[in-house]
Design an enzyme around this catalytic site. Structure first.
Site, PDB file in Angstrom:
ATOM      1  N   ARG A  90     134.186  57.468  56.130  1.00 44.05           N
ATOM      2  CA  ARG A  90     133.981  58.299  57.332  1.00 44.05           C
ATOM      3  C   ARG A  90     133.489  57.475  58.523  1.00 44.05           C
ATOM      4  O   ARG A  90     132.626  57.923  59.294  1.00 44.05           O
ATOM      5  CB  ARG A  90     132.986  59.449  57.066  1.00 44.05           C
ATOM      6  CG  ARG A  90     133.353  60.361  55.960  1.00 44.05           C
ATOM      7  CD  ARG A  90     134.628  61.139  56.147  1.00 44.05           C
ATOM      8  NE  ARG A  90     135.077  61.607  54.862  1.00 44.05           N
ATOM      9  CZ  ARG A  90     135.963  60.960  54.096  1.00 44.05           C
ATOM     10  NH1 ARG A  90     136.551  59.860  54.521  1.00 44.05           N
ATOM     11  NH2 ARG A  90     136.295  61.422  52.920  1.00 44.05           N
ATOM     12  N   SER A 105     131.905  69.270  55.656  1.00 46.51           N
ATOM     13  CA  SER A 105     130.669  68.670  55.131  1.00 46.51           C
ATOM     14  C   SER A 105     129.740  68.315  56.284  1.00 46.51           C
ATOM     15  O   SER A 105     130.132  67.600  57.203  1.00 46.51           O
ATOM     16  CB  SER A 105     130.987  67.404  54.341  1.00 46.51           C
ATOM     17  OG  SER A 105     131.725  67.751  53.198  1.00 46.51           O
ATOM     18  N   GLU A 140     127.225  63.826  58.810  1.00 48.65           N
ATOM     19  CA  GLU A 140     128.648  63.509  59.013  1.00 48.65           C
ATOM     20  C   GLU A 140     129.105  64.190  60.303  1.00 48.65           C
ATOM     21  O   GLU A 140     129.886  63.648  61.073  1.00 48.65           O
ATOM     22  CB  GLU A 140     129.478  64.012  57.829  1.00 48.65           C
ATOM     23  CG  GLU A 140     130.946  63.710  57.981  1.00 48.65           C
ATOM     24  CD  GLU A 140     131.734  63.883  56.684  1.00 48.65           C
ATOM     25  OE1 GLU A 140     131.254  63.441  55.629  1.00 48.65           O
ATOM     26  OE2 GLU A 140     132.820  64.487  56.748  1.00 48.65           O
TER      27      GLU A 140
HETATM   28  C1  FAD Z   1     136.872  73.472  56.600  1.00 48.19           C
HETATM   29  C2  FAD Z   1     136.766  72.013  56.921  1.00 48.19           C
HETATM   30  C3  FAD Z   1     137.081  71.075  55.948  1.00 48.19           C
HETATM   31  C4  FAD Z   1     137.002  69.706  56.249  1.00 48.19           C
HETATM   32  N1  FAD Z   1     137.315  68.808  55.283  1.00 48.19           N
HETATM   33  C5  FAD Z   1     137.263  67.484  55.555  1.00 48.19           C
HETATM   34  C6  FAD Z   1     137.628  66.530  54.567  1.00 48.19           C
HETATM   35  O1  FAD Z   1     137.993  66.849  53.447  1.00 48.19           O
HETATM   36  N2  FAD Z   1     137.559  65.205  54.905  1.00 48.19           N
HETATM   37  C7  FAD Z   1     137.158  64.791  56.148  1.00 48.19           C
HETATM   38  O2  FAD Z   1     137.138  63.589  56.407  1.00 48.19           O
HETATM   39  N3  FAD Z   1     136.802  65.686  57.103  1.00 48.19           N
HETATM   40  C8  FAD Z   1     136.845  67.008  56.835  1.00 48.19           C
HETATM   41  N4  FAD Z   1     136.483  67.904  57.804  1.00 48.19           N
HETATM   42  C9  FAD Z   1     135.983  67.410  59.094  1.00 48.19           C
HETATM   43  C10 FAD Z   1     137.062  67.227  60.162  1.00 48.19           C
HETATM   44  O3  FAD Z   1     138.210  67.968  59.857  1.00 48.19           O
HETATM   45  C11 FAD Z   1     137.487  65.804  60.416  1.00 48.19           C
HETATM   46  O4  FAD Z   1     136.398  64.939  60.592  1.00 48.19           O
HETATM   47  C12 FAD Z   1     138.410  65.698  61.626  1.00 48.19           C
HETATM   48  O5  FAD Z   1     138.992  64.414  61.604  1.00 48.19           O
HETATM   49  C13 FAD Z   1     137.785  65.942  62.988  1.00 48.19           C
HETATM   50  O6  FAD Z   1     138.851  66.059  63.928  1.00 48.19           O
HETATM   51  P1  FAD Z   1     138.688  66.869  65.286  1.00 48.19           P
HETATM   52  O7  FAD Z   1     139.915  66.714  66.069  1.00 48.19           O
HETATM   53  O8  FAD Z   1     138.294  68.279  65.003  1.00 48.19           O
HETATM   54  O9  FAD Z   1     137.516  66.074  65.969  1.00 48.19           O
HETATM   55  P2  FAD Z   1     136.192  66.668  66.630  1.00 48.19           P
HETATM   56  O10 FAD Z   1     135.411  67.365  65.566  1.00 48.19           O
HETATM   57  O11 FAD Z   1     136.514  67.434  67.830  1.00 48.19           O
HETATM   58  O12 FAD Z   1     135.425  65.332  67.026  1.00 48.19           O
HETATM   59  C14 FAD Z   1     134.780  64.551  66.055  1.00 48.19           C
HETATM   60  C15 FAD Z   1     134.476  63.191  66.654  1.00 48.19           C
HETATM   61  O13 FAD Z   1     135.715  62.531  66.895  1.00 48.19           O
HETATM   62  C16 FAD Z   1     135.755  62.089  68.248  1.00 48.19           C
HETATM   63  N5  FAD Z   1     137.135  62.142  68.689  1.00 48.19           N
HETATM   64  C17 FAD Z   1     137.967  63.216  68.706  1.00 48.19           C
HETATM   65  N6  FAD Z   1     139.167  62.865  69.196  1.00 48.19           N
HETATM   66  C18 FAD Z   1     139.093  61.545  69.505  1.00 48.19           C
HETATM   67  C19 FAD Z   1     139.989  60.604  70.060  1.00 48.19           C
HETATM   68  N7  FAD Z   1     141.224  60.928  70.426  1.00 48.19           N
HETATM   69  N8  FAD Z   1     139.550  59.329  70.247  1.00 48.19           N
HETATM   70  C20 FAD Z   1     138.304  58.962  69.904  1.00 48.19           C
HETATM   71  N9  FAD Z   1     137.413  59.814  69.367  1.00 48.19           N
HETATM   72  C21 FAD Z   1     137.793  61.090  69.163  1.00 48.19           C
HETATM   73  C22 FAD Z   1     134.853  63.052  69.026  1.00 48.19           C
HETATM   74  O14 FAD Z   1     134.379  62.459  70.224  1.00 48.19           O
HETATM   75  C23 FAD Z   1     133.757  63.270  68.014  1.00 48.19           C
HETATM   76  O15 FAD Z   1     132.839  62.201  68.085  1.00 48.19           O
HETATM   77  C24 FAD Z   1     136.558  69.288  57.523  1.00 48.19           C
HETATM   78  C25 FAD Z   1     136.259  70.242  58.501  1.00 48.19           C
HETATM   79  C26 FAD Z   1     136.349  71.584  58.207  1.00 48.19           C
HETATM   80  C27 FAD Z   1     136.017  72.595  59.268  1.00 48.19           C
END
Ligand code: FAD
Length: 319
Positions: free
Chosen positions: A182, A232, A302
């Site tokens: 992560r 998480s 996380e």
């Molecule tokens: C139900 C559920 C299940 C999940 N299961 C998992 C899992 O199994 N494994 C896992 O790893 N994660 C999981 N996640 C967490 C999440 O899906 C991931 O971490 C995902 O990659 C976040 O993407 P996002 O676009 O929503 O980013 P955001 O949550 O909007 O942002 C997260 C971070 O990424 C940065 N960011 C976003 N876009 C960019 C970009 N283009 N360039 C640079 N930085 C950026 C943001 O500034 C922030 O710091 C889960 C979440 C939920 C709600």
């Protein structure tokens, strides 16, 4: 805190319907929590990014990026300055090359992970099964090196392109940085992923779909998916499961306001109605304190905490 409203006219002239001012972020984010962005902008292309770069540098405006907030807690005070969302532009998926052994696929940072997974199955490509059921954009996925017990994005990533607020567009082969659990060490404040290239392999789409459905069903059995969450809340400390530690500490079901530690999976903190960021942070504090006291294990967030005057994000984030 400084106000940036003097910039509104210039942003409106350039972005038209793709910019909003003093816009509450909650509706854009998975948690449905978060105060307003001074300027929320949806760039469509690199020209837009260069425009933002010039304007924000000239006027000392802080710039932040959000995805779909599936791993993000924006504070109730909101985010000052410009908040970029790639979810309206940067959504292309294209095949760059295809051989018997590898297909290179270029994707924009705003593509949703489930959309790429579905696209790959439609094109008889495998390699992304690990991401079944993981929400959010690919940009957010690279930032977190999102993954599951079946793999992570670094496994299939060939290269990525960032937009750096100082240097503009830069292409990096994956090998130039290290990706871990992560985390990665390529991105820092002012540097955003705009696109990436994955190396996928030809695969039987029926077999891939069966595996994807199996993983999604497996996840649905363990995860509370009926209320907003960020998945998480804490990383698994080495040798431990964060969820099990929280459960063993007797914290399942603990509630602050409308924020609740899930009864189904203790590492999921739910928004059961109108939870505030402050409620989630209070639950995080209670959990970290209790687990440290009972098991001498420090739980590391996380979920990314963002906004306000930036002080709390330093307290909660190691990213
Ligand atoms: C139900 C559920 C299940 C999940 N299961 C998992 C899992 O199994 N494994 C896992 O790893 N994660 C999981 N996640 C967490 C999440 O899906 C991931 O971490 C995902 O990659 C976040 O993407 P996002 O676009 O929503 O980013 P955001 O949550 O909007 O942002 C997260 C971070 O990424 C940065 N960011 C976003 N876009 C960019 C970009 N283009 N360039 C640079 N930085 C950026 C943001 O500034 C922030 O710091 C889960 C979440 C939920 C709600």
């Amino acid at each position: 805190m400084p106000s940036f409203s003097s910039q509104n006219e210039a942003f409106l002239a350039h972005f038209g319907g793709n910019v909003l001012f003093n816009e509450p972020l909650a509706p854009y984010l998975a948690y449905q929590i978060g105060g307003p962005a001074d300027i929320l902008v949806f760039p469509r292309n690199e020209t837009d990014l260069t425009w933002i770069q010039t304007r924000c540098r000239e006027h000392h405006i802080p710039v932040t990026v959000v995805g779909t907030g599936t791993n993000l807690l924006v504070l109730d005070e909101g985010i000052r300055g410009v908040v970029i969302s790639f979810t309206r532009g940067f959504r292309d998926i294209e095949i760059l090359s295809k051989t018997e052994t590898a297909t290179l696929v270029k994707c924009g940072a705003g593509v949703a992970k489930p959309d790429l997974l579905e696209w790959s199955m439609q094109h008889s490509l495998g390699g992304l099964e690990f991401s079944s059921g993981v929400p959010g954009t690919l940009g957010g996925g690279i930032f977190m090196n999102a993954g599951t017990k079946y793999g992570c994005y670094a496994d299939v990533l060939r290269e990525f392109t960032v937009f750096d607020l100082q240097e503009g567009l830069i292409r990096y082969p994956k090998e130039s940085f290290s990706f871990g659990y992560r985390q990665q060490n390529a991105l820092r404040a002012g540097r955003f992923v705009v696109s990436m290239i994955f190396e996928l392999k030809h695969a039987d789409p029926t077999a891939v779909r069966a595996e994807v459905n199996r993983i999604i069903a497996e996840r649905a059995e363990k995860q509370p998916l009926d209320f907003p969450s960020c998945g998480s809340t804490f990383k698994n400390p080495e040798g431990f499961s964060a969820g099990r530690l929280i459960e063993k500490a007797g914290l399942k079901g603990t509630r602050v306001g409308d924020a609740e530690i899930s009864l189904k999976h203790a590492n999921f903190f739910l928004n059961k109605g109108k939870a505030k960021a402050a409620d989630i942070l209070a639950l995080i504090d209670i959990t970290q304190r209790t687990v440290l006291e009972k098991f001498q294990v420090r739980l590391e967030c996380e979920v990314v905490v963002m906004g306000g005057d930036g002080k709390l994000s330093k307290v909660y984030n190691s990213h």
